[in-house]
Design a protein around this motif. Structure first.
Motif, PDB file in Angstrom:
ATOM      1  N   GLY A  48       0.832  -1.193   0.000  1.00  0.00           N
ATOM      2  CA  GLY A  48       0.000   0.000   0.000  1.00  0.00           C
ATOM      3  C   GLY A  48       0.866   1.243   0.000  1.00  0.00           C
ATOM      4  N   GLY A  50       1.289   3.756  -1.963  1.00  0.00           N
ATOM      5  CA  GLY A  50       0.827   5.056  -2.426  1.00  0.00           C
ATOM      6  C   GLY A  50       1.863   5.735  -3.303  1.00  0.00           C
ATOM      7  N   ASP A  69       0.965  -1.439  -4.696  1.00  0.00           N
ATOM      8  CA  ASP A  69      -0.262  -0.707  -4.445  1.00  0.00           C
ATOM      9  C   ASP A  69      -1.308  -1.183  -5.440  1.00  0.00           C
ATOM     10  OD1 ASP A  69      -0.744   2.047  -2.690  1.00  0.00           O
ATOM     11  OD2 ASP A  69      -2.183   1.808  -4.319  1.00  0.00           O
ATOM     12  N   SER A 112       3.905  -1.437   6.147  1.00  0.00           N
ATOM     13  CA  SER A 112       2.674  -0.897   5.574  1.00  0.00           C
ATOM     14  C   SER A 112       2.219   0.255   6.456  1.00  0.00           C
ATOM     15  CB  SER A 112       1.578  -1.969   5.500  1.00  0.00           C
ATOM     16  OG  SER A 112       0.407  -1.451   4.899  1.00  0.00           O
ATOM     17  N   THR A 115      -2.779   1.630   5.503  1.00  0.00           N
ATOM     18  CA  THR A 115      -3.425   0.830   4.464  1.00  0.00           C
ATOM     19  C   THR A 115      -4.375  -0.202   5.052  1.00  0.00           C
ATOM     20  OG1 THR A 115      -1.557   1.103   2.940  1.00  0.00           O
ATOM     21  CG2 THR A 115      -3.003  -0.769   2.543  1.00  0.00           C
ATOM     22  N   HIS A 118      -8.119  -0.043   5.015  1.00  0.00           N
ATOM     23  CA  HIS A 118      -8.770  -0.207   3.716  1.00  0.00           C
ATOM     24  C   HIS A 118      -8.885  -1.681   3.314  1.00  0.00           C
ATOM     25  CE1 HIS A 118      -8.846   4.056   2.811  1.00  0.00           C
ATOM     26  NE2 HIS A 118      -7.557   4.163   3.094  1.00  0.00           N
ATOM     27  N   ASP A 143      -0.970   2.155  11.550  1.00  0.00           N
ATOM     28  CA  ASP A 143      -2.349   2.522  11.196  1.00  0.00           C
ATOM     29  C   ASP A 143      -2.980   3.269  12.363  1.00  0.00           C
ATOM     30  OD1 ASP A 143      -5.039   2.497   9.954  1.00  0.00           O
ATOM     31  OD2 ASP A 143      -4.155   0.976   8.658  1.00  0.00           O
TER      32      ASP A 143
END
Length: 211
Positions: A48, A50, A69, A112, A115, A118, A143
């Motif tokens: 992830g 980005g 990604d 990560s 992400t 999601h 996160d």
């Protein structure tokens, strides 16, 4: 929470214009470097990725990074940075788990940032990450702490309103990770709908493959 997918492709071009987002990525990178201490013999997966804010912060410290990604638009922005900076140890890969794509390894470290909220089935993803890590490989996931759904302006593509750290630790352990630890990696201040400033915390959860 919404199951509608957010259009990250259209957001990619202006993604890095948000100074709070850039600062958070740098804070997470510092936390990863300070906690996991990535080294020049490490092959890393950034899941992830980005536009590569975390990828490029870690890149000088490791041998290689594979940045994956599900948004080609995001990867296009990162590819432009890689070419402009003449970076040789980063490669990008389009991976959409919901379309049946798979993660392949092996890697010494999987990272990560922002992400997992999601991802519909985070337990399955942790299992797959454990599979592609080398023996004694490390994992570092950043996160949101539980946020009551107030962090995002739109909850399109958001399946989790942050995470409870204790529950996330249990998920790590269920996937076979040991020495699971967590720390606060970043604090984010954002205005709410009425303009009031709200503070959100981002955790970094780390673990090692195997007992």
């Amino acid at each position: 929470m919404s199951g509608e997918k957010r259009d990250f492709d259209s957001a990619a071009a202006t993604w890095d214009e948000n100074p709070g987002r850039v600062k958070m990525a740098h804070d997470v990178a510092r936390a990863v470097i300070g906690t996991v201490q990535p080294g020049p013999a490490m092959d890393v997966l950034d899941f992830g990725c980005g536009t590569g804010l975390l990828t490029l912060a870690l890149q000088p410290h490791v041998r290689t990074i594979t940045a994956v990604d599900s948004s080609q638009g995001m990867l296009d922005v990162l590819d432009t940075k890689i070419r402009a900076q003449k970076i040789a140890n980063v490669r990008t890969r389009l991976v959409n788990l919901e379309k049946g794509d798979t993660l392949t390894g092996p890697f010494d470290l999987v990272v990560s940032s922002m992400t997992f909220h999601h991802i519909r089935d985070t337990g399955m993803l942790l299992d797959r990450m454990a599979e592609i890590l080398k023996p004694a490989g490390r994992i570092a996931i950043a996160d949101l702490d539980s946020d009551e759904g107030k962090f995002h302006d739109t909850n399109d593509g958001v399946f989790h309103n942050g995470f409870d750290r204790h529950m996330m630790m249990k998920s790590f352990e269920a996937a076979g990770f040991s020495s699971v630890r967590n720390r606060t990696a970043a604090m984010v201040r954002k205005p709410g709908p009425s303009g009031e400033m709200r503070t959100f915390t981002v955790f970094l959860m780390t673990g090692k493959k195997g007992a």
